[in-house]
Design a protein around this motif. Structure first.
Motif, PDB file in Angstrom:
ATOM      1  N   ARG A 207       0.839   1.665  -0.430  1.00  0.00           N
ATOM      2  CA  ARG A 207      -0.184   2.054   0.426  1.00  0.00           C
ATOM      3  C   ARG A 207      -1.306   0.742   0.819  1.00  0.00           C
ATOM      4  NH1 ARG A 207      -2.961   6.237  -3.106  1.00  0.00           N
ATOM      5  NH2 ARG A 207      -2.747   4.512  -4.668  1.00  0.00           N
ATOM      6  N   ASP A 210      -2.820  -0.407  -2.261  1.00  0.00           N
ATOM      7  CA  ASP A 210      -2.152  -0.838  -3.353  1.00  0.00           C
ATOM      8  C   ASP A 210      -2.123  -2.556  -3.035  1.00  0.00           C
ATOM      9  OD1 ASP A 210      -1.419   1.352  -4.731  1.00  0.00           O
ATOM     10  OD2 ASP A 210       0.099   1.893  -3.181  1.00  0.00           O
ATOM     11  N   ASP A 226     -13.811   2.348  -4.572  1.00  0.00           N
ATOM     12  CA  ASP A 226     -13.453   3.338  -5.652  1.00  0.00           C
ATOM     13  C   ASP A 226     -13.720   4.372  -4.723  1.00  0.00           C
ATOM     14  OD1 ASP A 226     -13.138   1.832  -7.839  1.00  0.00           O
ATOM     15  OD2 ASP A 226     -15.161   2.020  -8.655  1.00  0.00           O
ATOM     16  N   ARG A 229     -10.383   4.994  -2.661  1.00  0.00           N
ATOM     17  CA  ARG A 229      -9.311   5.313  -3.373  1.00  0.00           C
ATOM     18  C   ARG A 229      -9.298   6.731  -4.001  1.00  0.00           C
ATOM     19  NH1 ARG A 229      -9.656   0.116  -7.582  1.00  0.00           N
ATOM     20  NH2 ARG A 229      -7.986  -1.157  -6.950  1.00  0.00           N
ATOM     21  N   LEU A 230     -10.458   7.342  -4.118  1.00  0.00           N
ATOM     22  CA  LEU A 230     -10.592   8.730  -4.209  1.00  0.00           C
ATOM     23  C   LEU A 230     -10.435   9.502  -3.266  1.00  0.00           C
ATOM     24  CD1 LEU A 230     -11.664  11.007  -6.406  1.00  0.00           C
ATOM     25  CD2 LEU A 230     -13.981  10.770  -5.373  1.00  0.00           C
ATOM     26  N   ALA A 232      -8.132   8.610  -0.842  1.00  0.00           N
ATOM     27  CA  ALA A 232      -6.723   8.613  -0.760  1.00  0.00           C
ATOM     28  C   ALA A 232      -6.032   9.375  -1.483  1.00  0.00           C
ATOM     29  CB  ALA A 232      -6.490   7.157  -1.033  1.00  0.00           C
ATOM     30  N   ARG A 233      -6.505   9.841  -2.803  1.00  0.00           N
ATOM     31  CA  ARG A 233      -5.883  10.590  -3.592  1.00  0.00           C
ATOM     32  C   ARG A 233      -5.945  12.032  -3.064  1.00  0.00           C
ATOM     33  NH1 ARG A 233      -7.935   7.456  -7.891  1.00  0.00           N
ATOM     34  NH2 ARG A 233      -9.520   8.931  -8.287  1.00  0.00           N
ATOM     35  N   GLU A 234      -6.870  12.359  -2.373  1.00  0.00           N
ATOM     36  CA  GLU A 234      -7.068  13.700  -1.775  1.00  0.00           C
ATOM     37  C   GLU A 234      -6.149  14.079  -0.985  1.00  0.00           C
ATOM     38  OE1 GLU A 234     -11.132  13.930  -0.438  1.00  0.00           O
ATOM     39  OE2 GLU A 234     -12.111  13.695  -2.584  1.00  0.00           O
TER      40      GLU A 234
END
Length: 234
Positions: A207, A210, A226, A229-230, A232-234
């Motif tokens: 991604r 990354d 940060d 990134r949070l 992107a995880r959702e």
């Protein structure tokens, strides 16, 4: 590396970028002919771009994919071919340090500071001062690109090694990440990048968060990265 290219140099290929969201129009796109998706909007607030307190994240940031081994560190200067827009404040700082820049230039480069930048300034709220200007372009690319395809502004910054001293334009350090229309994007110029650099690979396993950690940290700061990134995880 260069980015935030002049509007006249944009290729319009963003619409064809298979690895990004086909429902998200780039800021300079024409009228839509189909329905718009109802995807969630992500807005970052913990980043360090104080002139853009609410930074929207375009879907290209989440949906662009890369092949293993891809990295902006493999840049060969392709992205510097069209010059870059920079804040007028940085232009003035570069001109104030023209002697350092001239000493870093190669024999074939234009050492006349009066010919380094476009004459016309533009109003653009994506820049801290609200105004920007473009670098001049020669046959070999940006006026600050040397024969080895290295940026002399970056070379001067590294050589001086002074805290807070950085002559490299913001969007050059950010590439392939960019900010346009108050939103975070992947620049369409990355489609012209060589393989292994920052050219997307549809369906790739990596991604943007990354592959472009350094560039995202440059744009957003640690807290903003940060927060991204949070999201992107959702």
């Amino acid at each position: 590396m260069g980015a935030r290219i002049d509007n006249g140099a944009r290729t319009g290929v963003f619409r064809a970028l298979e690895a990004v969201d086909g429902e998200s129009d780039p800021p300079d796109a024409g009228p839509r002919t189909g329905p718009r998706s109802t995807e969630r909007r992500v807005v970052l607030r913990r980043h360090h771009l104080s002139h853009l307190p609410r930074l929207e994240v375009n879907a290209s940031i989440f949906k662009t994919r890369y092949a293993p081994g891809s990295s902006p560190a493999h840049c060969d200067g392709t992205c510097c071919s069209n010059g870059v827009k920079l804040d007028v404040g940085l232009r003035d700082q570069i001109l104030a340090n023209a002697d350092l820049v001239q000493r870093a230039m190669g024999p074939q480069q234009d050492r006349d500071p009066s010919s380094w930048f476009e004459e016309t300034e533009e109003v653009d709220p994506d820049f801290p001062s609200g105004r920007c200007v473009g670098t001049q372009v020669r046959e070999t690319g940006c006026v600050f690109l040397d024969a080895e395809r290295r940026c002399v502004l970056q070379s001067v910054t590294i050589a001086e090694a002074r805290p807070g001293f950085d002559l490299k334009p913001f969007f050059c350090s950010a590439f392939p990440v960019t900010v346009s229309g108050g939103a975070l994007w992947i620049d369409e110029l990355c489609l012209e990048a060589p393989g292994g650099c920052c050219r997307p690979t549809p369906g790739g396993p990596l991604r943007v968060v990354d592959v472009c950690k350094t560039e995202l940290r440059h744009v957003l700061g640690n807290e903003g990265l940060d927060e991204l990134r949070l999201a992107a995880r959702e």
